[in-house]
Each structure stands twice: as structure tokens, then as C-alpha cells.
Design an enzyme around this catalytic site. Sequence first.
Site, PDB file in Angstrom:
ATOM      1  N   SER A 252       0.863  -1.178   0.000  1.00 39.99           N
ATOM      2  CA  SER A 252       0.000   0.000   0.000  1.00 39.99           C
ATOM      3  C   SER A 252       0.899   1.227   0.000  1.00 39.99           C
ATOM      4  O   SER A 252       2.126   1.113   0.032  1.00 39.99           O
ATOM      5  CB  SER A 252      -0.891   0.006   1.237  1.00 39.99           C
ATOM      6  OG  SER A 252      -0.107   0.323   2.363  1.00 39.99           O
ATOM      7  N   LYS A 253       0.261   2.386  -0.006  1.00 42.32           N
ATOM      8  CA  LYS A 253       1.029   3.632  -0.094  1.00 42.32           C
ATOM      9  C   LYS A 253       2.027   3.780   1.061  1.00 42.32           C
ATOM     10  O   LYS A 253       3.004   4.504   0.945  1.00 42.32           O
ATOM     11  CB  LYS A 253       0.074   4.818  -0.105  1.00 42.32           C
ATOM     12  CG  LYS A 253      -0.555   4.978  -1.472  1.00 42.32           C
ATOM     13  CD  LYS A 253      -1.247   6.309  -1.592  1.00 42.32           C
ATOM     14  CE  LYS A 253      -2.009   6.370  -2.910  1.00 42.32           C
ATOM     15  NZ  LYS A 253      -3.289   7.024  -2.785  1.00 42.32           N
ATOM     16  N   ARG A 254       1.748   3.101   2.166  1.00 52.24           N
ATOM     17  CA  ARG A 254       2.680   3.173   3.293  1.00 52.24           C
ATOM     18  C   ARG A 254       4.080   2.700   2.895  1.00 52.24           C
ATOM     19  O   ARG A 254       5.073   3.057   3.489  1.00 52.24           O
ATOM     20  CB  ARG A 254       2.200   2.283   4.446  1.00 52.24           C
ATOM     21  CG  ARG A 254       1.070   2.863   5.258  1.00 52.24           C
ATOM     22  CD  ARG A 254       0.688   1.927   6.372  1.00 52.24           C
ATOM     23  NE  ARG A 254       0.192   0.654   5.880  1.00 52.24           N
ATOM     24  CZ  ARG A 254       0.743  -0.519   6.120  1.00 52.24           C
ATOM     25  NH1 ARG A 254       1.825  -0.593   6.864  1.00 52.24           N
ATOM     26  NH2 ARG A 254       0.220  -1.624   5.637  1.00 52.24           N
ATOM     27  N   HIS A 255       4.119   1.804   1.890  1.00 46.70           N
ATOM     28  CA  HIS A 255       5.412   1.225   1.490  1.00 46.70           C
ATOM     29  C   HIS A 255       6.098   2.035   0.401  1.00 46.70           C
ATOM     30  O   HIS A 255       7.120   1.636  -0.124  1.00 46.70           O
ATOM     31  CB  HIS A 255       5.194  -0.206   0.982  1.00 46.70           C
ATOM     32  CG  HIS A 255       4.552  -1.101   1.989  1.00 46.70           C
ATOM     33  ND1 HIS A 255       3.244  -1.504   1.890  1.00 46.70           N
ATOM     34  CD2 HIS A 255       5.035  -1.646   3.120  1.00 46.70           C
ATOM     35  CE1 HIS A 255       2.948  -2.270   2.924  1.00 46.70           C
ATOM     36  NE2 HIS A 255       4.014  -2.369   3.679  1.00 46.70           N
TER      37      HIS A 255
END
Length: 465
Positions: free
Chosen positions: A239-242
Site C-alpha cells: 500500500s502507499k505506506r510502502h
Amino acid sequence: MSDLRVRFAPSPTGYLHIGGARTALFNYLLAKKEQGTYVLRIEDTDIERSSQESVDAILNAMEWLGLSCDEGPFYQTDRFELYKSKIQQLLDTGKAYRCYCTTEELDAKRELAVQEGRKPKYDGTCRERSAQPDAPYVVRFKLPDPDGEVCFVDRIKGPITVRNEELDDLILQRTDGTPTYNFVVVVDDAEMGITLVIRGDDHINNTPRQIHLYRALGYAVPEFAHVPMILGDDKKRLSKRHGATSVMAYQEQGFLPEAMINYLVRLGWSHGDEEIFSMADLIEKFTIEAVGRSAGVFNPEKLLWLNSHYIKALDPQKLVELLKPFLVKQGIDFSHGPDLVAVVKGLQERSSTLVQMAEGAAFYFADQPEFDDKTRTQFLREENRQLFLTLRTALVRCDTFEQSTLEPVLYTVLADLGLKFGKLAQPLRAALTGGSPSPGIYELLEVLGRDTVIKRIDGALSKLV
Ligand code: GLU
């Protein structure tokens, strides 16, 4: 041409993400390898969530990656008449029915099921209910044979069996008359002659439902290959967290499509311990059977490593063309100054992305380099005045400004002043670059050219501390 027909079927509800691009790539590679046909279908039946902007974003990303389709793009919104006729066919043959249950009724039933510890599932009330001319309705599939099961052999996951009692009377058409994903995907894959469906394994639970629909509509069931998902380095779904999950964000960050393709394919597929694959290699070597069953893990460092590799390997002239928009974006005026091909040759070895390369090119085209504090205090010192003056005189005088002729000139200066090489090269490099990473001193002198070099030595002389 072989009979293999595959497709990529993105929903235009956002950009093309890493997982979608990998699915597209696997489809593309297999079609090329087996001389089959690769179809692109835009699944835009969810009108609320679909947008032209997303369609364009997806098509741009596919073009950037070089994954051109053999047929399409087809748009599901152009095919509503076909879907309508297929719904009618199922209603006419008693394989589907109109369901008039209201949201409130369905919610109450779901709640009761949860309270009683049953799996919430439509209870089939409307299977037997007579038509209610003015009431809104959805069309549901009448799941056959409650005691039966559906089996298929997934080309990646192996044999899969699901009991029909675990499935529901699926909604085929919403109250507003629009058809649902599970229904149109079957009609389209069948009508487009798709023989193998390669897609993300987030759809694997849909497959048994879809197989029932193929049969009810009298279509041949295609083969399936469900590709495992992609995880971040913490083993959670990517996800965008990565980091960026949009393919085009990587283009903007200065990645080359060759690196992206090479990276994407390795998220789930392997060929011995090889890491570097050109598109031609992949078309030769790719097989669905070598796609692993476990999730791929996204690793930004590896992508960076691959990108450095492709930047080093690319023809400098081509790299120049790719670099130009990045120079423009950083406000670097390359219309005069050193030859861009020569600059690029000097930066290829030390740039992981085109953004980095553009940053590295800035000092070449600046009027005077920008000095960082450390460089200035360390090298632009009064005690180097004699060195800069001697260098200036020697460089003004030397016949040609090429690496081979510059070398003896610098050695003469060294001998005259009784200095070691580093004591000359470091201040000179500082004067020329302001402290930016740069290639060897002779290459640097040649690429900058005599006028710029003299101007920068003068600049340094005026700033000594
Ligand atoms: N449109 C679906 C999606 O973007 C793909 C469905 C499929 O490949 O069957 O998830």
C-alpha cells in the site's frame, strides 16, 4: 498464431498500480511467447467510480511500459446491450430471477444470521416470489444444485474445490439496471474468446461463482491462473505506506521502463537465479508454471539497483532524450554549455535515477557552481591562490583541451609547485563543481571546456577565504 487468448481487464477507478501492471505484463508475455492474442478491456461498468482520467492514466502507463495490446481497448460501457440480452436469456430460461427484497429486509436477515452463528447469505426468498410490476428489483442468479460443488485446476494455485452451499445467489444486475462485475466479466471473457484468465488472486473467490455463470450461459469455461498478491517489506499487503504504488510515479521519479518491467516480472516469477531480463529474454523464458504460489515482496532497493543497471547500459544518446524533461523540470537550461551526451556519459556510472542524473548535471550548466559550505571552507582558501593562478595560466596556454593533452599540463603544474596530485585535483574539482559528485578530473575539464573552466577558476579566485 496460437489459440491462446488472454486479457488484462483493469477498472478505471484510479491509476495503474504495481500489481495491475504485473498482471498486464504476465498476460502480455505469455501472449507474445505463445503467439497468442492479448486483449485490453476497460471494466468501466461502475460508472460512479470510473473516470476518463483513470482510463488515460492506465493507457499512458501501459504505453510507457511498452505493453501494447493486440485487440482493444474495449469498453464495457459500450456493451450494455449485450449484457442486457444475456440477463434476459437467464431470466427466460429460469436461471435468474428478479429479487424485490428491500435493503431493510436484507439487513435484518443478515443480522439474524450473524446472531444465530450462520454465514450471512441470501435465503432465496424471491426465487419463488411472483413478479411485482412497480417495485424496484435486482436480478439474481439462481445458483444450481445446492448439494453440488465446483472444481477447477488453477494453473498457479493447483486444484480448487468449492461447495455450492458456500456460494450465494449472486446479484447480476443492480436496481439501476447496471450489470455487476461477476456477470459482465463472464460474458466478456466468453464473447471475446478468452482461453486463459490471468489475474490477481484477490479474484479467486469469484471464480467458482463465475464458473457457474459460464455454464448457465452455455459458454466454455476458460482456464484460470491467479497470481499471488504483492506485499510490502513488513509482509502486509502493498500500500502507499510502502512507497508509491502507481507505476507512473516511478516514471516521474526517473525510473526507466526496462527497469520497471524487469522488476515487475521478478515479483512472483523466477528463472534460476537470473536477475536481469530484457523484454526479448522474458518473451523467450516466461512461463505461467514458473510463477510462484507465494506472495512477492516489494523491494525498492532492488528496483533502484535494476534502474542503475539499465541507466549504465543505455546508449547515451537515448539517455539524453529521456533526461531532457527532467532537466527542464529542475529548471536547468541546457541550450548552451557542455555537450549533453558527454555530460550523460560522465553521470551514467553514478546515477540511480534520471532525477538524480538531472541533479548531477546541474553544475555543468550553471553560470557558476553553487558551493556547499564545506567545499568552500576546505578548498577555496587563500593558500590555494598560487595554485589556481598557475593552473589558470597553464590551462589558458595549452593547445587543445582534451584529456590526453591536459594530463601532461597538470603534471607540469604539480612539478612546478611541488604538490601531490590530490592537493591540486581536489581544489580544482571544487572550483569546477562546487562539490557535486563528478567524473575524473580530466574528463571533467574536457567536458566543461576551456572557457567555462577559466571562468570557474576566476570565480573561485574571487571567493577565496
Ligand atoms: N476489473 C477487475 C479489477 O480491476 C479485474 C477483473 C478480472 O481480471 O477478472 O480488479
